[in-house]
Enzyme design. Structure first.
Site, PDB file in Angstrom:
ATOM      1  CE1 TYR A  69     -61.303 -38.798 -48.030  1.00  0.00           C
ATOM      2  CE2 TYR A  69     -62.254 -38.751 -45.838  1.00  0.00           C
ATOM      3  CZ  TYR A  69     -61.534 -38.135 -46.848  1.00  0.00           C
ATOM      4  OH  TYR A  69     -61.067 -36.858 -46.689  1.00  0.00           O
ATOM      5  CG  HIS A 121     -54.575 -31.559 -50.829  1.00  0.00           C
ATOM      6  ND1 HIS A 121     -55.559 -30.811 -51.430  1.00  0.00           N
ATOM      7  CD2 HIS A 121     -53.719 -30.652 -50.276  1.00  0.00           C
ATOM      8  CE1 HIS A 121     -55.313 -29.516 -51.254  1.00  0.00           C
ATOM      9  NE2 HIS A 121     -54.193 -29.400 -50.571  1.00  0.00           N
ATOM     10  CB  CYS A 129     -51.467 -45.468 -37.474  1.00  0.00           C
ATOM     11  SG  CYS A 129     -51.948 -45.493 -35.727  1.00  0.00           S
ATOM     12  CB  CYS A 160     -50.667 -49.738 -33.023  1.00  0.00           C
ATOM     13  SG  CYS A 160     -51.702 -48.293 -33.362  1.00  0.00           S
ATOM     14  CB  SER A 199     -62.366 -23.537 -56.309  1.00  0.00           C
ATOM     15  OG  SER A 199     -61.830 -24.247 -55.217  1.00  0.00           O
ATOM     16  CB  VAL A 224     -65.937 -24.707 -66.653  1.00  0.00           C
ATOM     17  CG1 VAL A 224     -65.492 -25.847 -67.564  1.00  0.00           C
ATOM     18  CG2 VAL A 224     -66.116 -25.208 -65.223  1.00  0.00           C
TER      19      VAL A 224
HETATM   20  P1  OAD Z   1     -63.100 -27.585 -56.126  1.00  0.00           P
HETATM   21  O1  OAD Z   1     -64.272 -28.491 -56.151  1.00  0.00           O
HETATM   22  O2  OAD Z   1     -63.038 -26.537 -55.063  1.00  0.00           O
HETATM   23  O3  OAD Z   1     -62.991 -26.803 -57.511  1.00  0.00           O
HETATM   24  C1  OAD Z   1     -63.074 -27.453 -58.743  1.00  0.00           C
HETATM   25  C2  OAD Z   1     -62.835 -26.404 -59.824  1.00  0.00           C
HETATM   26  O4  OAD Z   1     -62.835 -27.068 -61.086  1.00  0.00           O
HETATM   27  C3  OAD Z   1     -63.889 -25.302 -59.891  1.00  0.00           C
HETATM   28  O5  OAD Z   1     -63.246 -24.036 -60.027  1.00  0.00           O
HETATM   29  C4  OAD Z   1     -64.668 -25.630 -61.168  1.00  0.00           C
HETATM   30  O6  OAD Z   1     -65.137 -24.455 -61.822  1.00  0.00           O
HETATM   31  C5  OAD Z   1     -63.607 -26.317 -62.003  1.00  0.00           C
HETATM   32  N1  OAD Z   1     -64.110 -27.281 -62.990  1.00  0.00           N
HETATM   33  C6  OAD Z   1     -65.168 -28.112 -62.905  1.00  0.00           C
HETATM   34  N2  OAD Z   1     -65.263 -28.892 -63.987  1.00  0.00           N
HETATM   35  C7  OAD Z   1     -64.239 -28.562 -64.796  1.00  0.00           C
HETATM   36  C8  OAD Z   1     -63.774 -29.010 -66.060  1.00  0.00           C
HETATM   37  N3  OAD Z   1     -64.400 -29.979 -66.718  1.00  0.00           N
HETATM   38  N4  OAD Z   1     -62.656 -28.457 -66.587  1.00  0.00           N
HETATM   39  C9  OAD Z   1     -62.010 -27.446 -65.930  1.00  0.00           C
HETATM   40  N5  OAD Z   1     -62.403 -26.971 -64.743  1.00  0.00           N
HETATM   41  C10 OAD Z   1     -63.483 -27.518 -64.167  1.00  0.00           C
HETATM   42  O7  OAD Z   1     -61.814 -28.515 -56.106  1.00  0.00           O
HETATM   43  P2  OAD Z   1     -60.304 -28.129 -55.745  1.00  0.00           P
HETATM   44  O8  OAD Z   1     -59.968 -26.744 -56.185  1.00  0.00           O
HETATM   45  O9  OAD Z   1     -59.466 -29.230 -56.241  1.00  0.00           O
HETATM   46  O10 OAD Z   1     -58.657 -30.585 -50.229  1.00  0.00           O
HETATM   47  O11 OAD Z   1     -60.347 -28.169 -54.184  1.00  0.00           O
HETATM   48  C11 OAD Z   1     -59.156 -27.939 -53.484  1.00  0.00           C
HETATM   49  C12 OAD Z   1     -59.115 -28.785 -52.259  1.00  0.00           C
HETATM   50  O12 OAD Z   1     -60.261 -28.537 -51.453  1.00  0.00           O
HETATM   51  C13 OAD Z   1     -59.188 -30.283 -52.505  1.00  0.00           C
HETATM   52  O13 OAD Z   1     -57.958 -30.852 -52.801  1.00  0.00           O
HETATM   53  C14 OAD Z   1     -59.688 -30.784 -51.219  1.00  0.00           C
HETATM   54  C15 OAD Z   1     -60.822 -29.821 -51.096  1.00  0.00           C
HETATM   55  O14 OAD Z   1     -61.473 -29.788 -49.948  1.00  0.00           O
HETATM   56  C16 OAD Z   1     -58.570 -31.370 -49.176  1.00  0.00           C
HETATM   57  O15 OAD Z   1     -59.301 -32.328 -49.035  1.00  0.00           O
HETATM   58  C17 OAD Z   1     -57.498 -30.948 -48.243  1.00  0.00           C
END
Ligand code: OAD
Length: 252
Positions: A69, A121, A129, A160, A199, A224
């Site tokens: 992180y 999220h 904590c 704590c 995604s 994309v």
């Molecule tokens: P992902 O990394 O799963 O997906 C990113 C998406 O963005 C993919 O479908 C890519 O094709 C697309 N992408 C990449 N570059 C792009 C661009 N320039 N313009 C448009 N699209 C683009 O990320 P999330 O879907 O956000 O959760 O993931 C969902 C959750 O899973 C996150 O919030 C996190 C993760 O683990 C937690 O941590 C709970």
């Protein structure tokens, strides 16, 4: 790039909508240099997000999880909102009713000027904590004026005595119910629902476009790549968010 007739038609739909809802994922921050979760750039020391963003990983090795992180916070701290974030902030100021839901924890929408963002999220800049005493800090557990923790530092400790953890939702954890309720209402009440750079694999966020479609909204995917949502979207813009959003917003 998406053709301009398609963008003109979509802009018309947005202008005539009473309410527009947008949901973003990591793809919108990709062009700010923030690694996505499932892209090849999402790996850190050969760990994937799904290895580290879990309660089990934190229980096993809190220091490792904090190192990851802190690495992400370093990247995000140096990143700037990109033209996609900025276009959404301008769009909000034009629309009668506009809700922005994000799965991102980077705070880049707010830095671009978006307000009332529903952060499904959590936010990487806060810590809380881990044993639930209720303490929430606005940094990674450092007191005001402290030097930011270095990469090798141990996990920060709550007042704590328990460990602090990032104030984000991990795999297997429940989301904050009041945030889900707000997001659900915004999905049900809109006429256009834009799904940008996600995604569409992680629930409950991935279920919101279906809620919007069932309530009659036009669901627009901006990505994309193909996702499980693609066959169900009313319109698909196969484009980079930072390119297509300014082009769309300038037409609204
Ligand atoms: P992902 O990394 O799963 O997906 C990113 C998406 O963005 C993919 O479908 C890519 O094709 C697309 N992408 C990449 N570059 C792009 C661009 N320039 N313009 C448009 N699209 C683009 O990320 P999330 O879907 O956000 O959760 O993931 C969902 C959750 O899973 C996150 O919030 C996190 C993760 O683990 C937690 O941590 C709970």
């Amino acid at each position: 790039m998406t053709d301009s007739a398609t963008l003109d038609q979509l802009a018309d739909r947005l202008r005539s909508a009473h309410a527009v809802t947008v949901m973003t994922g990591a793809g919108i921050s990709a062009e700010s240099g923030v690694p996505t979760f499932r892209g090849t750039d999402g790996l850190w020391r050969n760990y994937s997000a799904t290895d580290l963003a879990t309660p089990e990983a934190f229980a096993r090795d809190p220091r490792l999880v904090w190192q990851w992180y802190r690495w992400r916070r370093g990247i995000i701290g140096r990143a700037e909102p990109n033209p996609g974030h900025l276009a959404l902030a301008r769009l909000q100021s034009r629309m009668r009713a506009f809700t922005l839901i994000t799965q991102n924890v980077d705070g880049l929408h707010q830095r671009a000027g978006s307000t009332r963002v529903i952060e499904l999220h959590g936010n990487i800049w806060r810590a809380r904590c881990a044993s639930g005493c209720g303490v929430v800090t606005d940094a990674a557990g450092e007191a005001a004026g402290d030097e930011p923790a270095g990469d090798q530092d141990p996990a920060p400790v709550c007042s704590c005595g328990a460990l602090l953890r990032p104030d984000v939702v991990w795999f297997g954890e429940a989301l904050d119910q009041s945030r889900i309720d707000l997001a659900l209402r915004a999905a049900q009440d809109c006429q256009a629902f834009l799904v940008i750079g996600t995604s569409a694999l992680v629930y409950p966020a991935a279920g919101l476009p279906r809620v919007a479609a069932s309530a009659g909204a036009l669901v627009v995917e901006i990505n994309v790549d193909d996702t499980p949502l693609t066959p169900h979207a009313g319109l698909v813009l196969r484009a980079k968010a930072a390119e297509v959003l300014p082009a769309l917003e300038s037409r609204v």
